[in-house]
Design an enzyme around this catalytic site. Structure first.
Site, PDB file in Angstrom:
ATOM      1  N   GLU A 168     -53.190 -15.083  13.527  1.00 29.19           N
ATOM      2  CA  GLU A 168     -52.500 -13.788  13.451  1.00 29.19           C
ATOM      3  C   GLU A 168     -53.311 -12.703  14.141  1.00 29.19           C
ATOM      4  O   GLU A 168     -52.740 -11.802  14.771  1.00 29.19           O
ATOM      5  CB  GLU A 168     -52.216 -13.421  11.992  1.00 29.19           C
ATOM      6  N   TYR A 198     -45.309 -23.834  20.348  1.00 30.43           N
ATOM      7  CA  TYR A 198     -46.675 -23.672  19.843  1.00 30.43           C
ATOM      8  C   TYR A 198     -47.628 -24.661  20.520  1.00 30.43           C
ATOM      9  O   TYR A 198     -48.520 -24.272  21.280  1.00 30.43           O
ATOM     10  CB  TYR A 198     -46.718 -23.892  18.331  1.00 30.43           C
TER      11      TYR A 198
END
Length: 604
Positions: A301, A386
């Protein structure tokens, strides 16, 4: 992660790849540049009563309408400084919600005011009773706007192409704290009034709000943790390395642009591992393992602060530009903070997840661009956006060498900072910055094969780790008949266990499963990752002793990464009665977006 059983139509090649097909907004004609929000949080009705002021920039002088995105909103009025405006909501679309059409008079008003109320079933908001929180004292509210749910709590141009600044005034019950994806002041008295400002332009899916019994603890000069008081000490200890991660990230990609990097640890129903909301990353409590073994999600993040929040995907087809670079960048942070062994292990686990999904999805879905123009944008969140994308970025590093690749990465981020780009914009940039700059390292054909090719390029060799040799030996010994108690598993990390469990054959005997469980207490594991991988093995082989623990796990945790594959395994294995019983008990505790996805999946 995608819905395993949902068929996604293929978008025609002739479609406009610069257009965001998941937004009704006419942002190419008139663009919202700033939101000024006033929100009243009503826990009794589970609604927000809001007024939003939209600041407009006209790109076409004769535009006669403003089109906004909304979902289940009651629009009470639309006005300017001078008069009321005519508006209507069009027929709802199951995926996109409703187009809000506002008639614009010939005069170009700089601001429009919209009064509205959210629905108690707003897909981007989750309302929790006190009993559903850790402290059991106060209710809780949190948002999840990504990918297209900001429109369920604000009428706006809900597209990653549209960057906005915002300010907000939020009214909450006294004794509760409100926080947003903006600058937060932990010293604000709990008198029910909170002010926020985000002066840097962000995509609308990064709009975030949480309200609850929230305490704060600083863990560095630029970082801290918000969460319920009973979880604060554990969270602060688990994420104590965040400031070091910030330093490492800056050394790779340049100065941190957002001032502070705070985190909020949400209740277990939060549907993701983390959400990169600027200045306030949202995190799941399943990351608190007690040994920092799962903190790579914090690094992920944080990495988004550059690749995702600074350089953004223009449409959900282009999500790989966010997630692929961020997954790679995460690995670099982990290597610097926790060592090369852990970084290698995580890279190998990523590759294993990718291989598993490659075996499950049709070939046409195995490209970096997620062609979801005709489908739910949640389907873009898969292992290709991803992990295949991360393998591509790792391959670029391998070919150029780390020093030269770091120069490319730094220049790429600085060149596109505060911009949203498509796959095709990246390709044109890469043709110059990679193919022309390093003609002996990568060709245009190889570049395009990675991006648009299905599956992995021919001849690609995945990552390995010598640290897994001992796990491979243990696997061989166990499958040759050696008792689990004789396996040399002492000192294994979480990633060793993940690899061991995911490499087990599809079919195991009850004796083998009981031996593993009795020896290593896998059913009782408090690590959410290990428990999920073990439950999947057990369900496939009808190892019924796990069912009570599995039921408790699915009622305790709402993270989509865990609940979706477990329900899918139950469905495939024929546990239909047990599945319905567990889901009936657990559903109310899941985030609305997860409820929608599971409802669709379990109907199939």
């Amino acid at each position: 992660m995608p819905l395993e059983n949902q068929q996604m139509p293929i978008a025609p090649a002739a479609w406009d790849l610069t257009r965001d097909y998941h937004s009704f907004a006419n942002s190419d004609q008139v663009q919202v540049t700033h939101l000024s929000l006033a929100l009243k949080v009503d826990f009794a009705t589970r609604t927000l009563l809001g007024e939003v002021t939209l600041s407009l920039r006209y790109l076409e002088p004769q535009v006669g309408e403003l089109w906004l995105d909304s979902r289940d909103l009651s629009i009470l009025s639309v006005t300017t400084d001078e008069a009321a405006l005519v508006f209507h909501l069009e027929t709802a679309d199951d995926i996109l919600g409703q187009k809000l059409v506002i008639q614009l008079p010939q005069a170009q008003f700089e601001r429009i005011y919209i009064r509205y109320q959210t629905s108690p079933e707003a897909e981007g908001l989750q309302w929790l009773t006190p009993e559903q929180t850790a402290g059991k004292a106060l209710p809780y509210l949190f948002s999840q706007s990504q990918p297209i749910n900001a429109r369920s709590w604000i009428p706006l141009q809900d597209s990653p192409k549209v960057r906005i600044t915002f300010d907000a005034h939020v009214e909450v019950p006294k004794g509760m704290r409100a926080v947003m994806s903006a600058m937060n002041d932990p010293d604000t008295p709990l008198e029910g009034q909170f002010q926020f400002e985000m002066e840097k332009p962000i995509p609308t899916h990064l709009l975030a709000l949480a309200v609850g019994d929230l305490a704060f603890q600083a863990i560095g000069p630029r970082s801290g943790v918000y969460t319920e008081p009973c979880m604060l000490a554990a969270a602060a200890t688990e994420f104590a390395d965040t400031e070091h991660m910030l330093d490492v990230a800056q050394s790779l990609l340049g100065p941190y642009a957002w001032g502070r990097y705070d985190m909020i640890i949400l209740p277990p129903s939060f549907p993701f591992g983390g959400m990169e909301n600027p200045r306030l990353a949202f995190l799941t409590p399943t990351l608190i393992a007690g040994d920092k073994s799962l903190v790579s999600t914090v690094a992920h993040e944080l990495a988004h602060s550059w690749t995702g929040n600074l350089v953004s995907n223009a449409t959900w087809r282009d999500l790989w530009l966010n997630e692929g670079f961020t997954t790679y960048f995460t690995n670099r942070i982990v290597e610097e903070v926790y060592g090369k062994e852990q970084a290698e292990l995580e890279w190998v686990i990523e590759f294993g997840r990718l291989q598993e999904e490659m075996a499950a999805l049709p070939l046409h879905r195995q490209t970096l661009p997620a062609n979801v123009q005709l489908a739910d944008p949640n389907l873009a969140f898969n292992r290709f956006t991803y992990d295949k994308a991360s393998m591509f970025v790792h391959e670029l590093e391998h070919r150029l060498g780390r020093t030269e690749f770091d120069k490319f990465l730094f220049a790429y981020v600085q060149h596109f900072a505060f911009k949203a780009i498509t796959t095709e914009v990246f390709v044109e940039y890469a043709k110059v910055a990679l193919v022309e700059a390093y003609p002996d390292k990568i060709s245009e054909v190889e570049l395009l094969e990675w991006i648009y090719g299905e599956g992995l390029p021919q001849g690609y060799v995945g990552p390995t780790s010598r640290s897994l040799d001992k796990v491979d030996c243990a696997l061989d010994d166990f499958l040759q008949g050696k008792a689990a108690s004789e396996l040399k598993a002492k000192g294994w990390r979480v990633h060793h266990w993940q690899y061991f469990l995911t490499q087990l054959p599809e079919v195991l005997s009850q004796v083998q499963l009981m031996d593993l469980d009795d020896t290593f207490k896998l059913t009782e594991s408090s690590n959410a990752e290990i428990a999920c991988d073990w439950f999947r093995v057990a369900i496939r082989n009808h190892y019924d002793p796990v069912l009570p623990a599995l039921s408790a796990y699915l009622q305790r945790i709402g993270r989509g990464k865990f609940v979706r594959p477990l329900y899918a395994e139950l469905q495939v294995a024929g546990y239909h009665t047990e599945l319905q019983q567990i889901y009936a008990s657990a559903r109310a505790g899941y985030h609305p977006s997860i409820q929608v996805q599971l409802d669709r999946m379990l109907k199939g």
